[in-house]
Design a protein around this motif. Structure first.
Motif, PDB file in Angstrom:
ATOM      1  N   SER A  60       1.670  21.088 -10.442  1.00 18.34           N
ATOM      2  CA  SER A  60       2.562  21.358  -9.329  1.00 18.34           C
ATOM      3  C   SER A  60       1.777  21.165  -8.031  1.00 18.34           C
ATOM      4  O   SER A  60       0.596  20.838  -8.060  1.00 18.34           O
ATOM      5  CB  SER A  60       3.070  22.803  -9.459  1.00 18.34           C
ATOM      6  OG  SER A  60       3.801  23.170  -8.324  1.00 18.34           O
ATOM      7  N   SER A  62       1.532  23.682  -5.664  1.00 16.74           N
ATOM      8  CA  SER A  62       1.581  25.020  -5.086  1.00 16.74           C
ATOM      9  C   SER A  62       0.308  25.282  -4.293  1.00 16.74           C
ATOM     10  O   SER A  62      -0.669  24.567  -4.426  1.00 16.74           O
ATOM     11  CB  SER A  62       1.708  26.064  -6.199  1.00 16.74           C
ATOM     12  OG  SER A  62       0.438  26.395  -6.703  1.00 16.74           O
ATOM     13  N   ARG A  72      -2.706  18.008  -2.841  1.00 14.98           N
ATOM     14  CA  ARG A  72      -1.659  17.884  -1.830  1.00 14.98           C
ATOM     15  C   ARG A  72      -2.234  17.658  -0.436  1.00 14.98           C
ATOM     16  O   ARG A  72      -1.633  16.955   0.375  1.00 14.98           O
ATOM     17  CB  ARG A  72      -0.721  19.080  -1.855  1.00 14.98           C
ATOM     18  CG  ARG A  72      -1.382  20.386  -1.479  1.00 14.98           C
ATOM     19  CD  ARG A  72      -0.421  21.526  -1.623  1.00 14.98           C
ATOM     20  NE  ARG A  72      -0.712  22.546  -0.622  1.00 14.98           N
ATOM     21  CZ  ARG A  72       0.064  23.571  -0.387  1.00 14.98           C
ATOM     22  NH1 ARG A  72       1.187  23.718  -1.066  1.00 14.98           N
ATOM     23  NH2 ARG A  72      -0.247  24.450   0.530  1.00 14.98           N
ATOM     24  N   THR A 100       9.086  15.357  -9.132  1.00  9.91           N
ATOM     25  CA  THR A 100      10.084  15.737  -8.127  1.00  9.91           C
ATOM     26  C   THR A 100       9.412  16.183  -6.827  1.00  9.91           C
ATOM     27  O   THR A 100      10.001  16.080  -5.762  1.00  9.91           O
ATOM     28  CB  THR A 100      10.996  16.895  -8.608  1.00  9.91           C
ATOM     29  OG1 THR A 100      10.189  18.050  -8.826  1.00  9.91           O
ATOM     30  CG2 THR A 100      11.746  16.545  -9.876  1.00  9.91           C
ATOM     31  N   GLN A 101       8.171  16.665  -6.936  1.00 11.30           N
ATOM     32  CA  GLN A 101       7.471  17.082  -5.715  1.00 11.30           C
ATOM     33  C   GLN A 101       6.778  15.905  -5.038  1.00 11.30           C
ATOM     34  O   GLN A 101       6.722  15.825  -3.819  1.00 11.30           O
ATOM     35  CB  GLN A 101       6.443  18.169  -6.051  1.00 11.30           C
ATOM     36  CG  GLN A 101       7.098  19.403  -6.643  1.00 11.30           C
ATOM     37  CD  GLN A 101       6.088  20.462  -7.006  1.00 11.30           C
ATOM     38  OE1 GLN A 101       5.355  20.970  -6.169  1.00 11.30           O
ATOM     39  NE2 GLN A 101       6.042  20.810  -8.281  1.00 11.30           N
ATOM     40  N   GLU A 104       8.794  13.735  -2.696  1.00 15.06           N
ATOM     41  CA  GLU A 104       9.167  14.337  -1.410  1.00 15.06           C
ATOM     42  C   GLU A 104       8.112  14.120  -0.331  1.00 15.06           C
ATOM     43  O   GLU A 104       8.336  14.450   0.834  1.00 15.06           O
ATOM     44  CB  GLU A 104       9.366  15.855  -1.586  1.00 15.06           C
ATOM     45  CG  GLU A 104      10.671  16.205  -2.262  1.00 15.06           C
ATOM     46  CD  GLU A 104      10.638  17.591  -2.863  1.00 15.06           C
ATOM     47  OE1 GLU A 104       9.604  18.274  -2.725  1.00 15.06           O
ATOM     48  OE2 GLU A 104      11.640  17.980  -3.480  1.00 15.06           O
ATOM     49  N   TRP A 198       9.209  17.417   3.024  1.00 14.50           N
ATOM     50  CA  TRP A 198       8.125  18.081   2.294  1.00 14.50           C
ATOM     51  C   TRP A 198       7.704  19.362   3.008  1.00 14.50           C
ATOM     52  O   TRP A 198       7.601  20.437   2.404  1.00 14.50           O
ATOM     53  CB  TRP A 198       6.968  17.097   2.141  1.00 14.50           C
ATOM     54  CG  TRP A 198       5.583  17.678   2.097  1.00 14.50           C
ATOM     55  CD1 TRP A 198       4.681  17.692   3.100  1.00 14.50           C
ATOM     56  CD2 TRP A 198       4.954  18.317   0.988  1.00 14.50           C
ATOM     57  NE1 TRP A 198       3.525  18.284   2.697  1.00 14.50           N
ATOM     58  CE2 TRP A 198       3.663  18.688   1.402  1.00 14.50           C
ATOM     59  CE3 TRP A 198       5.361  18.626  -0.308  1.00 14.50           C
ATOM     60  CZ2 TRP A 198       2.771  19.336   0.568  1.00 14.50           C
ATOM     61  CZ3 TRP A 198       4.462  19.280  -1.140  1.00 14.50           C
ATOM     62  CH2 TRP A 198       3.192  19.629  -0.707  1.00 14.50           C
ATOM     63  N   LYS A 202       8.105  23.420   1.916  1.00 18.77           N
ATOM     64  CA  LYS A 202       6.947  24.308   1.861  1.00 18.77           C
ATOM     65  C   LYS A 202       7.157  25.532   2.764  1.00 18.77           C
ATOM     66  O   LYS A 202       6.803  26.650   2.402  1.00 18.77           O
ATOM     67  CB  LYS A 202       5.668  23.564   2.278  1.00 18.77           C
ATOM     68  CG  LYS A 202       5.215  22.536   1.276  1.00 18.77           C
ATOM     69  CD  LYS A 202       4.720  23.183  -0.003  1.00 18.77           C
ATOM     70  CE  LYS A 202       5.210  22.389  -1.207  1.00 18.77           C
ATOM     71  NZ  LYS A 202       4.935  23.024  -2.489  1.00 18.77           N
ATOM     72  N   GLU A 205       9.407  27.872   1.114  1.00 15.91           N
ATOM     73  CA  GLU A 205       8.732  28.611   0.044  1.00 15.91           C
ATOM     74  C   GLU A 205       7.751  29.653   0.596  1.00 15.91           C
ATOM     75  O   GLU A 205       7.062  30.315  -0.167  1.00 15.91           O
ATOM     76  CB  GLU A 205       7.945  27.642  -0.859  1.00 15.91           C
ATOM     77  CG  GLU A 205       8.818  26.768  -1.735  1.00 15.91           C
ATOM     78  CD  GLU A 205       8.002  25.776  -2.562  1.00 15.91           C
ATOM     79  OE1 GLU A 205       8.492  25.375  -3.616  1.00 15.91           O
ATOM     80  OE2 GLU A 205       6.898  25.402  -2.138  1.00 15.91           O
ATOM     81  N   THR A 244      11.912  26.272  -7.520  1.00 15.74           N
ATOM     82  CA  THR A 244      11.395  25.900  -8.841  1.00 15.74           C
ATOM     83  C   THR A 244      12.533  25.789  -9.855  1.00 15.74           C
ATOM     84  O   THR A 244      12.613  24.815 -10.608  1.00 15.74           O
ATOM     85  CB  THR A 244      10.373  26.947  -9.318  1.00 15.74           C
ATOM     86  OG1 THR A 244       9.479  27.229  -8.239  1.00 15.74           O
ATOM     87  CG2 THR A 244       9.575  26.444 -10.488  1.00 15.74           C
ATOM     88  N   ARG A 247      14.606  22.700  -9.261  1.00 17.56           N
ATOM     89  CA  ARG A 247      13.922  21.477  -9.691  1.00 17.56           C
ATOM     90  C   ARG A 247      14.096  21.266 -11.181  1.00 17.56           C
ATOM     91  O   ARG A 247      14.407  20.172 -11.650  1.00 17.56           O
ATOM     92  CB  ARG A 247      12.423  21.569  -9.390  1.00 17.56           C
ATOM     93  CG  ARG A 247      12.044  21.321  -7.962  1.00 17.56           C
ATOM     94  CD  ARG A 247      10.519  21.217  -7.869  1.00 17.56           C
ATOM     95  NE  ARG A 247      10.037  21.470  -6.526  1.00 17.56           N
ATOM     96  CZ  ARG A 247      10.141  20.604  -5.520  1.00 17.56           C
ATOM     97  NH1 ARG A 247      10.724  19.446  -5.733  1.00 17.56           N
ATOM     98  NH2 ARG A 247       9.687  20.907  -4.324  1.00 17.56           N
TER      99      ARG A 247
ATOM    100  N   ASP B  32       6.115  27.275 -12.525  1.00 12.62           N
ATOM    101  CA  ASP B  32       5.730  25.861 -12.494  1.00 12.62           C
ATOM    102  C   ASP B  32       5.607  25.291 -13.897  1.00 12.62           C
ATOM    103  O   ASP B  32       5.855  24.113 -14.132  1.00 12.62           O
ATOM    104  CB  ASP B  32       4.381  25.687 -11.769  1.00 12.62           C
ATOM    105  CG  ASP B  32       4.524  25.696 -10.259  1.00 12.62           C
ATOM    106  OD1 ASP B  32       5.679  25.631  -9.785  1.00 12.62           O
ATOM    107  OD2 ASP B  32       3.502  25.784  -9.557  1.00 12.62           O
TER     108      ASP B  32
END
Lengths: 719, 91
Positions: A60, A62, A72, A100-101, A104, A198, A202, A205, A244, A247, B32
């Motif tokens: 992920s 995160s 990221r 899916t992330q 973005e 994106w 974030k 979240e 989450t 998704r 996740d």
């Protein structure tokens, strides 16, 4: 202009295989700035201007794990031209979660569905056209192992790099989209269009790292918070969970349209293997057997033959090849140096300093290669994850990981590969803890020291050697418990939520790549430190002042002996404040077996047996049983040899953590030896004195450190 | 009595996730990895020393500690295999 393609994917998706297949030997391995996580880059085979950057394997994006943050940050800040997203075709659902992330991020993505041979074997079918359509990125099937489709995948990524990134197709539910639009409007309108989404997600979240990066002021954040709360109330969940869940709900719908599975039911081969391997009753015997094989081959048999050959043969007295006698490197070099009339001191520097130093490093290489071969094999076949699964219960109690078992086991053969094998531990804190404590276990070089003390003072009593291992294990367990409670090791506990990948037969190429990469990184970095240190100690032990001024002298007159005499008072409270044992302990820093030889030299013998039988009588007169045991324990626990310290420095990748580790080991060794000597003296008839009182105080402090409540951040978790 | 959590589901049972109770890193990680509201989780086995547990979720194997499994509120999928209430679960 170079095109940069980032390779992203889940762990166990075949990412390493694909990277190796795409780049071949054009790889540069380094570290991501400031961390010990490896950064690999490589030029695409046959295309000079395409650079592939291997991101850490992640599930992920995160903000909570180091690997994910690295990945990221790279994508968001360095903006590669395209992302090649590799996913495991036998596990589309969870692998697509990362996809899916990635789509973005506003960077063109190509999705390579790996392990198509396994997918076909299962009888599953993937509709790639439809998958490309729904994901808004090209999707194609590959097999990284056989190389099928990988060229097409790379070409697709290069082609995609020219195009603007398409807008992701998946949306979230109405009220989430509404909030996202608000966020974009309030804080993100100055950013380029393709990254707004994106960042908006974030911020939704409540990603602290992103909020800090964007410098969102308090008033705006309060305003956003209001919006997010409203949405959360409406959806009856927190914002991270909403995203989450949605998704995964979206992925379920994608898979419903693109994947046709044959009816499942029969157990796969992997399932059947696992039924036996982690079975409640068979798991431990099988584990013990695997560990025995690894240890037996890499430490006691093949590994030690190879190391002996390198140390005693190539860098020693010479060796034989098909009956022909080949002299050792020192002999060859010695002859050359003599023939060119090299100065005595320079000859000594080259032979006793440099060759001995390089030899000490190279001597470890065969053993290291074999060990790293096993580790790479265990990791890529899927058993390493099961080791963590089986041993987690025990090791987590003292702040380590189930995978800490391997470094400690290997450490009983040699601390250097032991420390290096801590690489398999993903969690940074567990890894540091393991590195700090691994060398407490007596390695094979410490055995002569044990034999010396046991033979000279305990008339070879059976319990001395086992007690050394016992001391080592207790030191590891207690250190784990104590250190875990300090601020150094406190902080948010790392979740142990770990995938147990299916068992797979590893690709030979990957195993050898990994083996070579790890060995080479040790040779490069630790080699230089070890070499310098050996030269330094060589200098200190062979130079000093004599009647003729400063120059080459015998060891008893050397700088090292002087330093030893000057600092020997430090060890008086441990019962061995004479200069000889102090110097012996100092030379132990080069290699622990030197302790025995140094005693020989210092007491006037030219050559001693491995257990130093010749010096027993002298030792009996200068040591008591108690002071001898204190000397033994100090040497077992204190800073390891230069090679192992080099490995610690390499693996900690930080001067601060290296110093912390060495200081901790020395202080612990000193205090434990101190208590042993003082209490031993008291119980063997000496009266109560200030030393015993101090030992009582140390013990009390030790018990406090062992049983006190943990530092705050851990306590919070217990609530 | 507390709601049933994944911690006390018997080996061999399949349950449906109702909610993840925790916060922060661990909660995010659990989600996740695919344990989200509504997903089905099959408890495969416990490790030889009794912890952690191995579950099947979204078609793959995942291991997690019982302490973390306690953060996952679940409900039975089928009444036939229904699990005893908290406290009497598998040990």
């Amino acid at each position: 202009m170079t095109i940069r393609i980032a390779l992203a994917g889940n762990p166990n998706s075949g990412k390493t295989t694909l990277f190796n297949a795409l780049t071949g030997s054009n790889q540069f391995v380094g570290n991501w700035p400031g961390v010990t996580i490896a950064k690999k880059e490589g030029k695409l085979k046959g295309a000079k201007d395409v650079l592939i950057v291997d991101l850490p394997g992640i599930y992920s994006l995160s903000p909570y794990s180091l690997e994910e943050v690295i990945a990221r940050d790279y994508l968001a800040d360095e903006r590669p031209d395209a992302i090649l997203n590799i996913i495991d075709g036998t596990n589309l659902e969870r692998n697509l979660f990362l996809t899916t992330q990635l789509v973005e991020m506003g960077i063109p993505v190509v999705t390579a569905v790996n392990m198509m041979d396994a997918v076909n074997k299962l009888g599953n079918r993937i509709d790639f056209e439809r998958l490309s359509e729904t994901l808004a990125c090209k999707a194609l099937g590959i097999s990284a192992l056989s190389g099928e489709g990988i060229v097409e995948a790379a070409e697709a990524a290069i082609a995609a790099a020219d195009q603007p990134a398409p807008t992701p197709r998946h949306g979230f539910s109405g009220s989430v989209e509404h909030t996202l639009a608000h966020i974009e409007e309030a804080v993100l309108h100055d950013l380029p269009d393709n990254v707004q989404r994106w960042y908006a997600i974030k911020l939704f979240e409540r990603d602290e790292k992103i909020a800090a990066k964007l410098n969102v002021d308090a008033a705006t954040r309060a305003h956003l918070e209001e919006d997010i709360r409203k949405c959360e109330t409406e959806m009856d969940d927190d914002s991270e969970s909403i995203i989450t869940s949605e998704r995964y709900a979206y992925i379920e719908s994608v898979i419903g349209g693109c994947l046709t599975t044959k009816k499942k039911g029969a157990l796969t081969v992997s399932d059947r293997i696992d039924l036996v391997v982690t079975n409640r009753f068979f798991a431990l015997p099988i584990f013990a057997f695997v560990m025995f094989v690894v240890y037996f081959v890499s430490v006691t048999t093949v590994g030690s033959y190879a190391t002996d050959w390198a140390n005693d043969g190539v860098f020693g007295k010479g060796w034989e090849l098909f009956g022909a006698r080949i002299p050792g490197v020192p002999a060859i070099l010695g002859e050359i140096l003599t023939s060119i009339d090299c100065a005595q001191w320079l000859q000594s520097l080259i032979l006793d300093g440099i060759v001995a130093g390089v030899g000490a490093v190279i001597g470890f290489i065969p053993q290291m290669l074999i060990l790293f071969f096993f580790l790479a094999f265990l990791e890529s076949c899927g058993y390493m994850a099961r080791i963590a699964f089986i041993m987690d219960r025990i090791f987590r109690k003292f702040g380590m990981s189930g995978k800490s078992f391997i470094p400690i086991l290997i450490g009983s053969g040699c601390g250097v590969p032991g420390i290096l094998s801590s690489r398999t531990i993903e969690n940074e804190r567990d890894r540091r803890m393991t590195i700090m404590t691994t060398t407490f276990i007596p390695c094979s070089a410490k055995l002569p020291v044990i034999a010396l003390i046991s033979g000279a003072l305990f008339s070879g009593a059976w319990w001395v050697a086992p007690s050394a291992y016992f001391v080592g294990i207790v030191a590891i367990v207690c250190s784990g418990v104590i250190l875990k409670k300090t601020r150094l090791f406190s902080g948010d506990p790392a979740p142990f939520v770990m995938e147990l990948p299916p068992y797979r037969w590893p690709a030979a190429r990957n195993v050898f790549f990994s083996m070579w990469e790890r060995s080479w990184s040790f040779m490069k970095k630790a080699g230089s430190i070890i070499l310098l240190s050996t030269i330094f100690v060589w200098f200190a032990s062979s130079f000093g002042w004599s009647n003729e001024g400063f120059g080459s002298v015998e060891m008893p007159n050397s700088l090292l002996a002087r330093v030893g005499s000057a600092v020997s008072w430090i060890f008086a409270p441990l019962g061995w404040g004479e200069w000889q044992p102090t110097v012996a302990a100092l030379t132990g820093l080069i290699a622990k077996e030197n302790v025995v030889g140094t005693f020989g030299i210092l007491y006037g013998f030219t050559e001693v047996a491995e257990d130093g039988e010749e010096v027993w009588a002298v030792l009996q007169s200068s040591f008591t049983v108690v002071s001898a045991y204190s000397f033994l324990v100090f040497n077992l626990l204190c800073a390891p040899c230069v090679a192992a310290m080099g490995a610690i420095r390499r693996e900690m990748n930080s001067a601060k953590w290296f110093s912390v580790a060495i200081a901790y080991q020395c202080v612990l060794a000193y205090l434990v030896a101190f208590c042993i000597y003082q209490f031993g003296k008291f119980f063997t008839g000496a009266g109560f004195d200030i030393g015993v009182a101090a030992a009582l105080a140390v013990t009390a402090f030790f018990l406090y450190a062992l049983f006190r409540a943990p530092t705050k951040s851990l306590a919070e978790r217990a609530d | 009595m507390d709601a049933k959590t994944l911690k006390n589901v018997k080996v061999g049972d399949t349950v449906k996730v109702v909610r993840i109770i925790g916060v922060g890193a661990i909660k995010r990680r659990i989600m996740d990895m695919g344990i989200t509201k509504g997903s089905e989780v099959f408890v495969r086995k416990t490790a030889p020393f009794g912890d952690p547990i191995e579950v099947t979720v979204r078609g793959y194997e995942l291991s997690l500690r019982k302490d973390d499994a306690e953060m996952i509120a679940v409900e039975s999928v089928n009444s036939v295999n229904s699990v005893n209430s908290a406290g009497q679960g598998e040990r």
